[in-house]
Design a protein around this motif. Structure first.
Motif, PDB file in Angstrom:
ATOM      1  N   CYS A 183       0.834  -1.208   0.000  1.00 33.28           N
ATOM      2  CA  CYS A 183       0.000   0.000   0.000  1.00 33.28           C
ATOM      3  C   CYS A 183       0.865   1.251   0.000  1.00 33.28           C
ATOM      4  N   ASN A 184       0.194   2.362  -0.263  1.00 28.57           N
ATOM      5  CA  ASN A 184       0.840   3.679  -0.168  1.00 28.57           C
ATOM      6  C   ASN A 184       0.439   4.316   1.155  1.00 28.57           C
ATOM      7  N   TYR A 185       1.440   4.761   1.902  1.00 27.21           N
ATOM      8  CA  TYR A 185       1.126   5.510   3.124  1.00 27.21           C
ATOM      9  C   TYR A 185       1.223   6.990   2.797  1.00 27.21           C
ATOM     10  N   ARG A 186       0.203   7.736   3.178  1.00 27.42           N
ATOM     11  CA  ARG A 186       0.212   9.169   2.889  1.00 27.42           C
ATOM     12  C   ARG A 186       0.568   9.946   4.156  1.00 27.42           C
ATOM     13  N   TYR A 187       1.597  10.767   4.097  1.00 30.30           N
ATOM     14  CA  TYR A 187       2.000  11.600   5.228  1.00 30.30           C
ATOM     15  C   TYR A 187       1.872  13.057   4.811  1.00 30.30           C
ATOM     16  N   GLY A 188       0.745  13.675   5.124  1.00 30.31           N
ATOM     17  CA  GLY A 188       0.566  15.076   4.713  1.00 30.31           C
ATOM     18  C   GLY A 188       0.696  16.008   5.900  1.00 30.31           C
ATOM     19  N   ASP A 189       0.111  17.183   5.763  1.00 29.95           N
ATOM     20  CA  ASP A 189       0.233  18.218   6.803  1.00 29.95           C
ATOM     21  C   ASP A 189      -0.654  17.925   8.010  1.00 29.95           C
ATOM     22  N   THR A 190      -0.243  18.507   9.121  1.00 33.46           N
ATOM     23  CA  THR A 190      -1.085  18.476  10.319  1.00 33.46           C
ATOM     24  C   THR A 190      -1.615  19.884  10.529  1.00 33.46           C
ATOM     25  N   THR A 191      -2.945  20.013  10.685  1.00 33.01           N
ATOM     26  CA  THR A 191      -3.523  21.345  10.858  1.00 33.01           C
ATOM     27  C   THR A 191      -4.280  21.409  12.183  1.00 33.01           C
ATOM     28  N   THR A 192      -4.408  22.618  12.710  1.00 30.39           N
ATOM     29  CA  THR A 192      -5.124  22.807  13.980  1.00 30.39           C
ATOM     30  C   THR A 192      -6.253  23.808  13.748  1.00 30.39           C
TER      31      THR A 192
END
Ligand SMILES: NC(=O)c1ccc[n+]([C@@H]2O[C@H](COP(=O)([O-])OP(=O)(O)OC[C@H]3O[C@@H](n4cnc5c(N)ncnc54)[C@H](O)[C@@H]3O)[C@@H](O)[C@H]2O)c1
Length: 354
Positions: A270-279
């Protein structure tokens, strides 16, 4: 507009918070406070000399009290709320609404028949962070909700009339029902009575909602640190709500997993997606103030409160199912309660298990 004449019953730990918020509302006149303990009444008298104090809330009925806020121990919620409704008084009662669904249903019926407001103190449903999370879920940003994991643990305070689920989990259950907008299909629970025989101080509640959403609640009076955390995992994004964090209570993680096409049966590439963390931003207002305002508005406008009696009943039904699973059978639960006179010291509990 005339102010609503309010009385507060029970002024232990939580009652003073209710009192402070009710006193601050321009639409309310807090007329009286009742508690069985002299010292607590004296403290009220010192801070609010204009408020009448009494050891017996029945005095309220002679004082023109129109609405009460009840913050007494859970076993007393049913008898006191019933008494007030039968005297034509609107009721806001702390969680849980009652200790069994038959009692909770009776309260709902009485309020309905008499046209009175019955509201339950599901405080988190008035919490701006929880309301923001609801908005985020409803917008579809998280995608399909796969699972929610809720942790509410700390050291103590042990309660002698109910297990840890009835003490802490009403919050998690009310949040889950509110966020998902539906009721669970199955409820099971496991737990341990680690310190006092028969009194569960650790519990894990498993709930399955329609559309295959799983929820898990971990409550405990036996934890070295206080944790109030909810992890929501969706098909698109993941969210962590940390209620004890001073800042960034809500964080949204643009993380996910997408399967890659494969030929083998057990091919899990599979592809793991690591994007931004927002608050996300939300304006903070004390939830209890929102709750108290909403109670008074519901009375004045004759509208159904958000956390009405039916919502309190739904939470009690989930707790009851969890209890049945925890103890094996309802009969066992009743035997355990009967066997321990400490658990039966309140009038409410005696009335429930004669
Ligand atoms: N919404 C929340 O976040 C929250 C937080 C804490 C507690 N609570 C709820 O508030 C309620 C009270 O909890 P607490 O921690 O304040 O308990 P507490 O034991 O500190 O206070 C209860 C008070 O009720 C009084 N009392 C008992 N029976 C009475 C009666 N018949 N008439 C008048 N007074 C009576 C006691 O003397 C005591 O002062 C519970 O239902 C609890 O679940 C809610």
């Amino acid at each position: 507009m005339d102010k609503v004449r309010v009385g507060v019953i029970g002024i232990g730990y939580w009652g003073p918070h209710l009192l402070r918020n009710l006193v601050s509302l321009p639409t309310v006149q807090v007329v009286a406070v009742a508690d069985r303990m002299d010292q607590r009444l004296q403290e009220v008298k010192n801070s609010y000399p204009q408020i009448t104090v009494t050891k017996d809330y029945h005095d309220f009925f002679e004082m023109g009290v129109q609405a009460v806020a009840i913050a007494t121990p859970p076993a007393t919620h049913f008898p006191i709320a019933k008494d007030c409704l039968e005297h034509g008084v609107h009721v806001m009662v702390e969680k849980p609404l009652a200790l069994n669904s038959a009692d909770a249903e009776l309260l709902v019926d009485i309020a309905e028949q008499r046209g009175l407001t019955l509201m339950v103190g599901h405080t988190y449903e008035y919490n701006p962070a929880v309301r923001k999370i609801k908005e985020i879920i409803d917008s579809g940003e998280l995608g399909k909700i796969h699972y929610i994991n809720s942790t509410r643990v700390n050291l103590g305070l042990f309660q002698n009339s109910l297990n840890v689920m009835w003490d802490l989990a009403p919050h998690d259950i009310s949040i889950l029902l509110y966020l998902l907008g539906e009721e669970p299909v199955t409820v099971t629970a496991e737990g341990n009575a680690s310190v006092f025989e028969g009194l569960h101080d650790i519990a894990h509640i498993h709930m399955k909602f329609p559309n295959n959403t799983l929820a898990h609640i971990h409550v405990s009076w036996l934890s070295p640190i206080k944790t109030r955390q909810m992890v929501i995992v969706g098909s698109e994004k993941m969210l962590v709500y940390d209620d004890v964090a001073l800042t960034d209570k809500i964080r949204i993680f643009d993380k996910g997993v997408e399967p890659l096409p494969g030929n083998e049966l057990y091919d899990v590439r599979c592809n793991y997606r690591y994007g931004d963390t927002t608050t996300p931003h939300f304006d903070w207002v004390e939830p209890l103030r929102v709750e108290c305002e909403h109670y008074i508005e519901s009375i004045v406008n004759g509208t159904r409160p958000h956390s009405d009696g039916a919502s309190g009943l739904r939470v009690v039904q989930v707790l009851e199912s969890a209890d049945r699973s925890l103890y094996g059978s309802e009969e066992r639960l009743q035997r355990m309660l009967m066997a321990d006179p400490m658990r039966l010291k309140s009038d409410g509990a005696r009335a429930r298990f004669p």
